[in-house]
Design an enzyme around this catalytic site. Structure first.
Site, PDB file in Angstrom:
ATOM      1  N   HIS A 199      11.879  -2.325  20.824  1.00  0.00           N
ATOM      2  CA  HIS A 199      13.219  -1.802  20.561  1.00  0.00           C
ATOM      3  C   HIS A 199      14.234  -2.897  20.328  1.00  0.00           C
ATOM      4  O   HIS A 199      15.145  -2.760  19.532  1.00  0.00           O
ATOM      5  CB  HIS A 199      13.662  -0.908  21.724  1.00  0.00           C
ATOM      6  N   GLU A 441      -5.396  -2.286  -8.577  1.00  0.00           N
ATOM      7  CA  GLU A 441      -5.471  -3.603  -7.942  1.00  0.00           C
ATOM      8  C   GLU A 441      -6.838  -4.261  -8.117  1.00  0.00           C
ATOM      9  O   GLU A 441      -7.080  -5.346  -7.606  1.00  0.00           O
ATOM     10  CB  GLU A 441      -5.074  -3.523  -6.465  1.00  0.00           C
TER      11      GLU A 441
HETATM   12  C1  PEP Z   1      -1.511  -5.241  -3.042  1.00  0.00           C
HETATM   13  O1  PEP Z   1      -2.709  -5.485  -3.002  1.00  0.00           O
HETATM   14  O2  PEP Z   1      -0.731  -5.770  -3.863  1.00  0.00           O
HETATM   15  C2  PEP Z   1      -0.907  -4.306  -2.092  1.00  0.00           C
HETATM   16  C3  PEP Z   1       0.319  -3.876  -2.234  1.00  0.00           C
HETATM   17  O3  PEP Z   1      -1.644  -3.895  -1.050  1.00  0.00           O
HETATM   18  P1  PEP Z   1      -2.053  -4.812   0.219  1.00  0.00           P
HETATM   19  O4  PEP Z   1      -1.196  -6.046   0.177  1.00  0.00           O
HETATM   20  O5  PEP Z   1      -1.797  -3.951   1.397  1.00  0.00           O
HETATM   21  O6  PEP Z   1      -3.491  -5.070  -0.036  1.00  0.00           O
HETATM   22 MG    MG Z   2      -4.053  -4.212  -1.927  1.00  0.00          MG
END
Ligand code: PEP
Ligand code: MG
Length: 583
Positions: A199, A441
């Site tokens: 908190h 990704e």
């Molecule tokens: C990414 O891969 O760009 C993403 C936003 O996910 P994370 O960083 O959680 O893998």
């Molecule tokens: Mg990612």
């Protein structure tokens, strides 16, 4: 006076320079003594008076909260009031006084230790941290039992020091104490204990003052009145700084404050380029409490809620109800603004249980994210049900991480449809139209983005992983960190292909990786056609400032030129030019 530095966890950014104001740690001063049987009633009456006084104090505090106080403050005080009046704190110690013939402070401390041990056994990290609230409430009662002189002396000392910037140094600070000290306008908070979701950290963030927690021994090592620097962005405290260090930080502080002040002016301004192109700036959050920062930043919604943090550091998975409550909290708090919640992205650098030995040879290429969920459909099912139930309480969107082929997407949609059907059969309400999007990704997904754009409601580019997988660079390995470059022409082309595919099928697309919050890349991304950027709330205003000063049609032309290049060495100077660093 020797200069020294300490490192903790920075939970609220900025730089403060000031003198230490040490807060006493009442719990450490509790002694144990026996009382006569004839003194029991008197001791119990003393205890009851102390509880009554603290209750009165907290109620007063609540009544006196300024209108512009952060909303969570009154919630904090209510929590403390509820704990104070709970039988386990207001009644149980009386039995201890009676049975053990001990002083009230000791009885209360014994009872608190018992409660804290029960909290320690809780697996949920968020709930476990709430034990600090119990400790803070008990501290208040003990301070009253020990006499108010200490508190009054501390107040007096502060009055005398008011003209100087003061830094609060404490073992822990309760939100109620913090608001009481608010009119003294502390320049920073530092504490020995606490975590990012404590908190105190939440409060420091909402008050917008630098803060560092988990410093372990700050309260012991720092003397009252000592000069110190707090760098909340880096999590560093420098005590008795040398004159050169002090001068350097004074300069940094001035620059930081000026920049922040200027930025606050655009908090409610729409992010629109000079030639009228609107960009949605959204927040990335990790835990439900982050919505406070998201709202404070002027974000127009949550673009990425990484739900895996709810599943980590515990042996049991959170059940559907626990998940539902977390998602609902965020959906409601954003008051109708979109909330994009990502399904469990576990594996690689994010293990469910950090003590578990990873046996996969290459975990980043292994059973991660959607692959893991498809292998464990019951986990996916309960998360989908929780997400759908939460969709009844706000504008929820669901995001699937790490898709690489359509079969995965179709299987996922099947499970999603099953979760919907099970809710329908039970008559549980949810938003039938809740959009389902996919993270782009993995290079395969970017190259084949057409197919994903056709079958999904929206796309979101996870540049952190897209760069990792495109350039074959482990994002967590510092040995190859120098090769991790978002401007690599291959990365830019994959982003471009994704934007084009989304445009072709008229589907929204965003960037939610770290690229979105990097002001050196804002103009490039907008020039490439990106209209939604999701980032850590702390970056929103500086990215917005870039947008307000840009002309989209100029950016588009320059971005086209950059995209036509295949040599990073030629791209770099053009990015500098785009950002106005060279003319
Ligand atoms: C990414 O891969 O760009 C993403 C936003 O996910 P994370 O960083 O959680 O893998
Ligand atoms: Mg990612």
């Amino acid at each position: 006076m020797t200069s020294f530095s300490m490192h903790g966890v920075g939970v609220s950014s900025g730089i403060a320079i000031g003198h230490a104001h040490l807060i006493s740690h009442a719990l450490l001063e509790v002694v144990h003594f026996k009382i006569e049987a004839s003194a029991i009633d008197e001791e119990i009456a003393r205890f009851e008076r102390a509880i009554g006084l603290v209750k009165h104090d907290l109620e007063q505090l609540k009544a006196q909260l300024p209108k512009n106080a952060p909303a969570e403050l009154s919630a904090f005080i209510n929590t403390h009031l509820a704990m104070l009046t709970d039988k386990s704190l207001s009644e149980a110690p009386k039995a201890i006084i009676r049975n053990e013939l001990c002083n009230a402070e000791w009885a209360l401390k014994q009872q608190m230790d018992d409660i804290v041990a029960q909290f320690d056994a809780i697996e949920d990290a968020y709930l476990r941290e709430r034990k600090q609230d119990v400790v803070q409430v008990v501290e208040r009662v003990i301070k009253v039992l020990l006499g108010r002189d200490q508190l009054a002396a501390s107040e007096k000392k502060l009055q005398a020091r008011q003209e100087r910037a003061m830094i609060l140094v404490a073992h822990d600070v309760s939100p109620a104490d913090a608001i009481q000290f608010k009119h003294h306008q502390f320049a920073a908070f530092i504490t020995d204990v606490g975590g990012v979701t404590s908190h105190t950290a939440i409060l420091a963030r909402s008050l917008n003052i630098p803060s560092i927690v988990a410093l372990q021994r700050a309260r012991d090592l720092i003397n009252d009145g000592e000069l110190m620097i707090v760098d909340g962005s880096e999590g560093v405290v420098i005590v008795n700084p040398d004159p050169e260090v002090l001068a350097e930080y004074q300069l940094k502080q001035n620059q930081w404050q000026l920049a922040q002040q200027k930025l606050q002016r655009i908090k409610t301004t729409k992010a629109v380029t000079v030639d009228g192109v609107a960009i949605d700036l959204l927040a990335n959050i990790e835990v439900p409490d982050d919505v406070v920062a998201a709202k404070a930043s002027g974000a127009v919604g949550v673009g990425l809620y990484r739900t895996e943090f709810l599943f980590m550091n515990r042996t049991e998975m959170p059940d559907e109800q626990e998940q539902f409550e977390a998602y609902k909290h965020v959906a409601e708090a954003m008051k109708g603004q979109p909330v994009t919640i990502r399904t469990l992205d576990i594996g690689a650098d994010k293990q469910l249980n950090p003590d578990e030995v990873v046996t996969a040879i290459n975990p980043a290429l292994g059973l991660r994210a959607v692959r893991y969920c498809l292998a464990e459909p019951h986990i996916f099912h309960s998360q989908f049900r929780a997400l759908l139930r939460a969709s009844h309480y706000g504008q929820v969107k669901i995001l699937i991480p790490m898709l690489s082929n359509l079969a995965e997407l179709r299987q996922t949609k099947l499970l999603f449809a099953r979760a919907k059907e099970s809710l329908r059969q039970q008559g549980i309400p949810f938003d039938e139209q809740v959009p389902i999007g996919g993270m782009i990704e993995v290079p395969a997904a970017a190259i084949n983005a057409d197919a994903f754009a056709q079958e999904l409601d929206f796309l979101s580019i996870g540049t952190n992983d897209l760069i990792q997988y495109t350039l074959a660079i482990d994002r967590a390995d510092d040995a190859v960190a120098h090769l991790y470059n978002p401007l690599h022409p291959a990365v830019l082309r994959l982003i471009q292909m994704t934007i084009a595919a989304a445009a072709k099928y008229d589907k929204p697309v965003s960037v939610c990786g770290e690229m979105a919050g990097d002001i050196k890349l804002t103009r490039l991304l907008v020039g490439m056609g990106m209209r939604q950027l999701s980032m850590h709330p702390a970056h929103i205003l500086s990215v917005k400032s870039q947008i307000l000063q840009s002309e989209e049609n100029v950016l588009a032309k320059q971005a086209r030129k950059i995209l036509s290049l295949n040599d990073l060495e030629k791209i770099d100077p053009l990015i500098k030019k785009l950002n106005g660093e060279v003319h």
